[in-house]
Design a protein around this motif. Structure first.
Motif, PDB file in Angstrom:
ATOM      1  N   HIS A 174       0.831  -1.200   0.000  1.00  0.00           N
ATOM      2  CA  HIS A 174       0.000   0.000   0.000  1.00  0.00           C
ATOM      3  C   HIS A 174       0.871   1.257   0.000  1.00  0.00           C
ATOM      4  O   HIS A 174       0.655   2.207  -0.755  1.00  0.00           O
ATOM      5  N   PHE A 223       1.424   4.019  -2.821  1.00  0.00           N
ATOM      6  CA  PHE A 223       1.191   5.422  -2.485  1.00  0.00           C
ATOM      7  C   PHE A 223       2.346   6.288  -2.951  1.00  0.00           C
ATOM      8  O   PHE A 223       2.143   7.340  -3.564  1.00  0.00           O
ATOM      9  N   TYR A 224       3.602   5.840  -2.665  1.00  0.00           N
ATOM     10  CA  TYR A 224       4.745   6.667  -3.062  1.00  0.00           C
ATOM     11  C   TYR A 224       4.827   6.778  -4.574  1.00  0.00           C
ATOM     12  O   TYR A 224       5.125   7.854  -5.115  1.00  0.00           O
ATOM     13  N   ALA A 266       2.076   9.171  -5.609  1.00  0.00           N
ATOM     14  CA  ALA A 266       2.330  10.522  -5.105  1.00  0.00           C
ATOM     15  C   ALA A 266       3.434  11.192  -5.903  1.00  0.00           C
ATOM     16  O   ALA A 266       3.333  12.379  -6.241  1.00  0.00           O
ATOM     17  N   ALA A 293       1.945  12.176  -9.229  1.00  0.00           N
ATOM     18  CA  ALA A 293       1.045  13.331  -9.140  1.00  0.00           C
ATOM     19  C   ALA A 293       1.840  14.615  -8.937  1.00  0.00           C
ATOM     20  O   ALA A 293       1.637  15.603  -9.645  1.00  0.00           O
ATOM     21  N   LEU A 305      -3.914  14.239 -12.823  1.00  0.00           N
ATOM     22  CA  LEU A 305      -5.235  13.938 -12.268  1.00  0.00           C
ATOM     23  C   LEU A 305      -5.496  12.435 -12.270  1.00  0.00           C
ATOM     24  O   LEU A 305      -6.190  11.933 -11.369  1.00  0.00           O
ATOM     25  N   VAL A 351      -3.885  11.253  -9.182  1.00  0.00           N
ATOM     26  CA  VAL A 351      -4.693  11.627  -8.015  1.00  0.00           C
ATOM     27  C   VAL A 351      -5.879  10.672  -7.860  1.00  0.00           C
ATOM     28  O   VAL A 351      -6.249  10.293  -6.740  1.00  0.00           O
ATOM     29  N   LEU A 355      -4.643   7.780  -6.091  1.00  0.00           N
ATOM     30  CA  LEU A 355      -4.532   8.064  -4.655  1.00  0.00           C
ATOM     31  C   LEU A 355      -5.888   7.962  -3.975  1.00  0.00           C
ATOM     32  O   LEU A 355      -5.990   7.512  -2.837  1.00  0.00           O
ATOM     33  N   PHE A 356      -6.950   8.369  -4.686  1.00  0.00           N
ATOM     34  CA  PHE A 356      -8.299   8.220  -4.124  1.00  0.00           C
ATOM     35  C   PHE A 356      -8.628   6.751  -3.904  1.00  0.00           C
ATOM     36  O   PHE A 356      -9.164   6.374  -2.859  1.00  0.00           O
ATOM     37  N   LEU A 365      -6.521   4.399  -3.361  1.00  0.00           N
ATOM     38  CA  LEU A 365      -5.711   3.909  -2.246  1.00  0.00           C
ATOM     39  C   LEU A 365      -6.291   4.335  -0.904  1.00  0.00           C
ATOM     40  O   LEU A 365      -6.108   3.638   0.090  1.00  0.00           O
ATOM     41  N   ALA A 366      -6.967   5.469  -0.869  1.00  0.00           N
ATOM     42  CA  ALA A 366      -7.547   5.929   0.388  1.00  0.00           C
ATOM     43  C   ALA A 366      -8.893   5.279   0.660  1.00  0.00           C
ATOM     44  O   ALA A 366      -9.552   5.642   1.625  1.00  0.00           O
ATOM     45  N   GLY A 367      -9.319   4.357  -0.187  1.00  0.00           N
ATOM     46  CA  GLY A 367     -10.581   3.676   0.051  1.00  0.00           C
ATOM     47  C   GLY A 367     -11.774   4.344  -0.563  1.00  0.00           C
ATOM     48  O   GLY A 367     -12.896   3.899  -0.364  1.00  0.00           O
ATOM     49  N   ALA A 368     -11.562   5.410  -1.303  1.00  0.00           N
ATOM     50  CA  ALA A 368     -12.675   6.134  -1.909  1.00  0.00           C
ATOM     51  C   ALA A 368     -12.831   5.649  -3.347  1.00  0.00           C
ATOM     52  O   ALA A 368     -12.405   6.316  -4.289  1.00  0.00           O
ATOM     53  N   VAL A 401     -15.393   7.868  -5.503  1.00  0.00           N
ATOM     54  CA  VAL A 401     -14.833   9.178  -5.835  1.00  0.00           C
ATOM     55  C   VAL A 401     -13.712   9.035  -6.855  1.00  0.00           C
ATOM     56  O   VAL A 401     -13.593   9.844  -7.783  1.00  0.00           O
ATOM     57  N   TYR A 458      -0.828  12.074   2.823  1.00  0.00           N
ATOM     58  CA  TYR A 458      -1.822  12.613   1.895  1.00  0.00           C
ATOM     59  C   TYR A 458      -1.870  14.130   1.973  1.00  0.00           C
ATOM     60  O   TYR A 458      -2.025  14.822   0.955  1.00  0.00           O
ATOM     61  N   VAL A 486     -10.716  13.611   0.780  1.00  0.00           N
ATOM     62  CA  VAL A 486     -10.752  12.148   0.744  1.00  0.00           C
ATOM     63  C   VAL A 486      -9.870  11.557   1.834  1.00  0.00           C
ATOM     64  O   VAL A 486     -10.233  10.571   2.482  1.00  0.00           O
ATOM     65  N   SER A 526     -10.987   9.047   4.930  1.00  0.00           N
ATOM     66  CA  SER A 526     -10.592   7.668   4.688  1.00  0.00           C
ATOM     67  C   SER A 526     -10.513   6.877   5.989  1.00  0.00           C
ATOM     68  O   SER A 526      -9.976   7.367   6.979  1.00  0.00           O
ATOM     69  N   TYR A 545      -8.750   4.179   6.218  1.00  0.00           N
ATOM     70  CA  TYR A 545      -7.550   3.360   6.141  1.00  0.00           C
ATOM     71  C   TYR A 545      -6.295   4.092   6.567  1.00  0.00           C
ATOM     72  O   TYR A 545      -5.247   3.490   6.654  1.00  0.00           O
ATOM     73  N   HIS A 549     -16.128  12.001   1.299  1.00  0.00           N
ATOM     74  CA  HIS A 549     -16.355  11.544  -0.076  1.00  0.00           C
ATOM     75  C   HIS A 549     -17.401  12.416  -0.763  1.00  0.00           C
ATOM     76  O   HIS A 549     -17.244  12.799  -1.921  1.00  0.00           O
ATOM     77  N   LEU A 570     -17.121  14.741  -4.055  1.00  0.00           N
ATOM     78  CA  LEU A 570     -17.981  14.626  -5.238  1.00  0.00           C
ATOM     79  C   LEU A 570     -18.547  15.984  -5.635  1.00  0.00           C
ATOM     80  O   LEU A 570     -18.580  16.336  -6.816  1.00  0.00           O
TER      81      LEU A 570
END
Lengths: 214, 115
Positions: free
Chosen positions: A6, A10-11, A14, A17, A41, A44, A47-48, A50-53, A56, B14, B54, B58, B60, B74, B78
């Motif tokens: 993970h 991320f690195y 990142a 980006a 983008l 990015v 990255l979203f 990876l953050a669980g979103a 989004v 982040y 985000v 999160s 996590y 989130h 959006l």
């Protein structure tokens, strides 16, 4: 100590980006800037994810990379011709901008690196063992005014009503806003004759050529 | 020496990436003279803010005990994405209208109100 994949991802994302964002700033060619922005983008969006979103991130790919940036690239194609494609900024302006940017970056990095000290508990609340849950369904329900994610929290009945208001009104407002903006944009960007072309001679010449009976 | 890839990602990582994107966007907005370039700076700024939303929402990331924004982060992200699309459409229409009238997209040429 093993490698947390993970963190590796991320690195990677990142660096992509941030690197493409810096490339957007440093490039002078507007077409290359558009390409760097697409890559930035996209990273990015990763990255979203990876953050669980997940929802989004998917919408970032669809709306931003697929919609907004295509719009931007159309703007680039319609306006970038010849010397306009790279307009230079003077050195004095770059020095001033660099000063502003460096000071802003210092403030923001200080705030970001001290974010863990905002609260004093210091305990790690994230349970990293659970599997990722998809967020599309609770987001859709929240947009319709039902907070399905709040129902799982241990709350008494009195406190349950608090914070249960969804996002139905902002959803409606933003949809009407989008319609108004798109109509306004279509009105503003409607086809008109360029101001630089001589108006009378060009139109009369064209009408003479197109008219079969003349 | 601390191995950077052996630790889990925290909220701070982040926020640093979001700060860098934000500053790049601000520099792009102020330094570029092309109107489309200024628009790209705005997109970068909005993405930096979105990344923070985000990250705060999160479950996590280690946030040092701070409560997570949860789904609110989130949803805010959006709304920012949708509003950014609307803003880009509007600003591009204005830029195209300006280009039609003045045959340039240099924002330094848009100084008629000064005269």
């Amino acid at each position: 100590m093993g490698i947390v994949f993970h963190t590796v991802l991320f690195y990677l994302l990142a660096i992509l980006a941030c690197g493409f964002a810096v490339a957007v700033v440093l490039s002078n060619n507007i077409v290359r800037m558009a390409f760097y922005l697409v890559a930035c983008l996209g990273a990015v969006a990763g990255l979203f994810f990876l953050a669980g979103a997940d929802f989004v991130g998917a919408l970032q790919l669809m709306i931003y990379v697929g919609g907004t940036l295509v719009l931007l690239i159309f703007g680039v194609m319609l306006t970038a011709r010849g010397p306009l494609a790279n307009i230079q900024t003077s050195r004095a302006q770059w020095a001033m901008v660099g000063l502003i940017g460096a000071s802003l970056l210092a403030v923001l990095l200080y705030a970001a690196t001290t974010a863990g000290k905002w609260t004093h508990s210091g305990q790690i609340v994230a349970d990293r063992s659970h599997v990722s849950k998809p967020t599309a369904t609770p987001i859709g329900l929240a947009l319709l005014g039902v907070r399905a994610d709040r129902l799982n929290a241990e709350r008494t009945d009195a406190a349950l009503g608090k914070g249960m208001a969804g996002y139905l009104l902002p959803f409606e407002i933003v949809s009407v806003h989008l319609v108004v903006v798109l109509i306004g944009a279509a009105y503003l960007a409607r086809a008109r004759r360029r101001a630089t072309t001589p108006p009378m001679a060009a139109t009369s010449g064209d009408s003479n050529n197109l008219d079969p009976g003349d | 020496m601390i191995n950077p890839v052996a630790e889990p990602v925290s909220l701070m990582h982040y926020l640093v990436v979001g700060a860098i994107l934000f500053v790049c966007g601000v520099v792009c907005m102020t330094a570029k003279r092309n109107a489309i370039g200024v628009l790209m700076g705005i997109e970068l700024v909005l993405n930096g803010a979105n990344l923070n939303f985000v990250a705060f929402g999160s479950p996590y990331l280690q946030s040092g005990g701070a409560p997570s924004l949860g789904l609110d982060g989130h949803l805010m992200a959006l709304f920012v994405i949708v509003l950014a699309a609307a803003e880009a459409a509007m600003a591009l229409a204005i830029a195209l209208s300006f280009y039609n009238a003045h045959a340039t997209v240099d924002v330094d040429q848009a100084n008629e109100l000064k005269r």
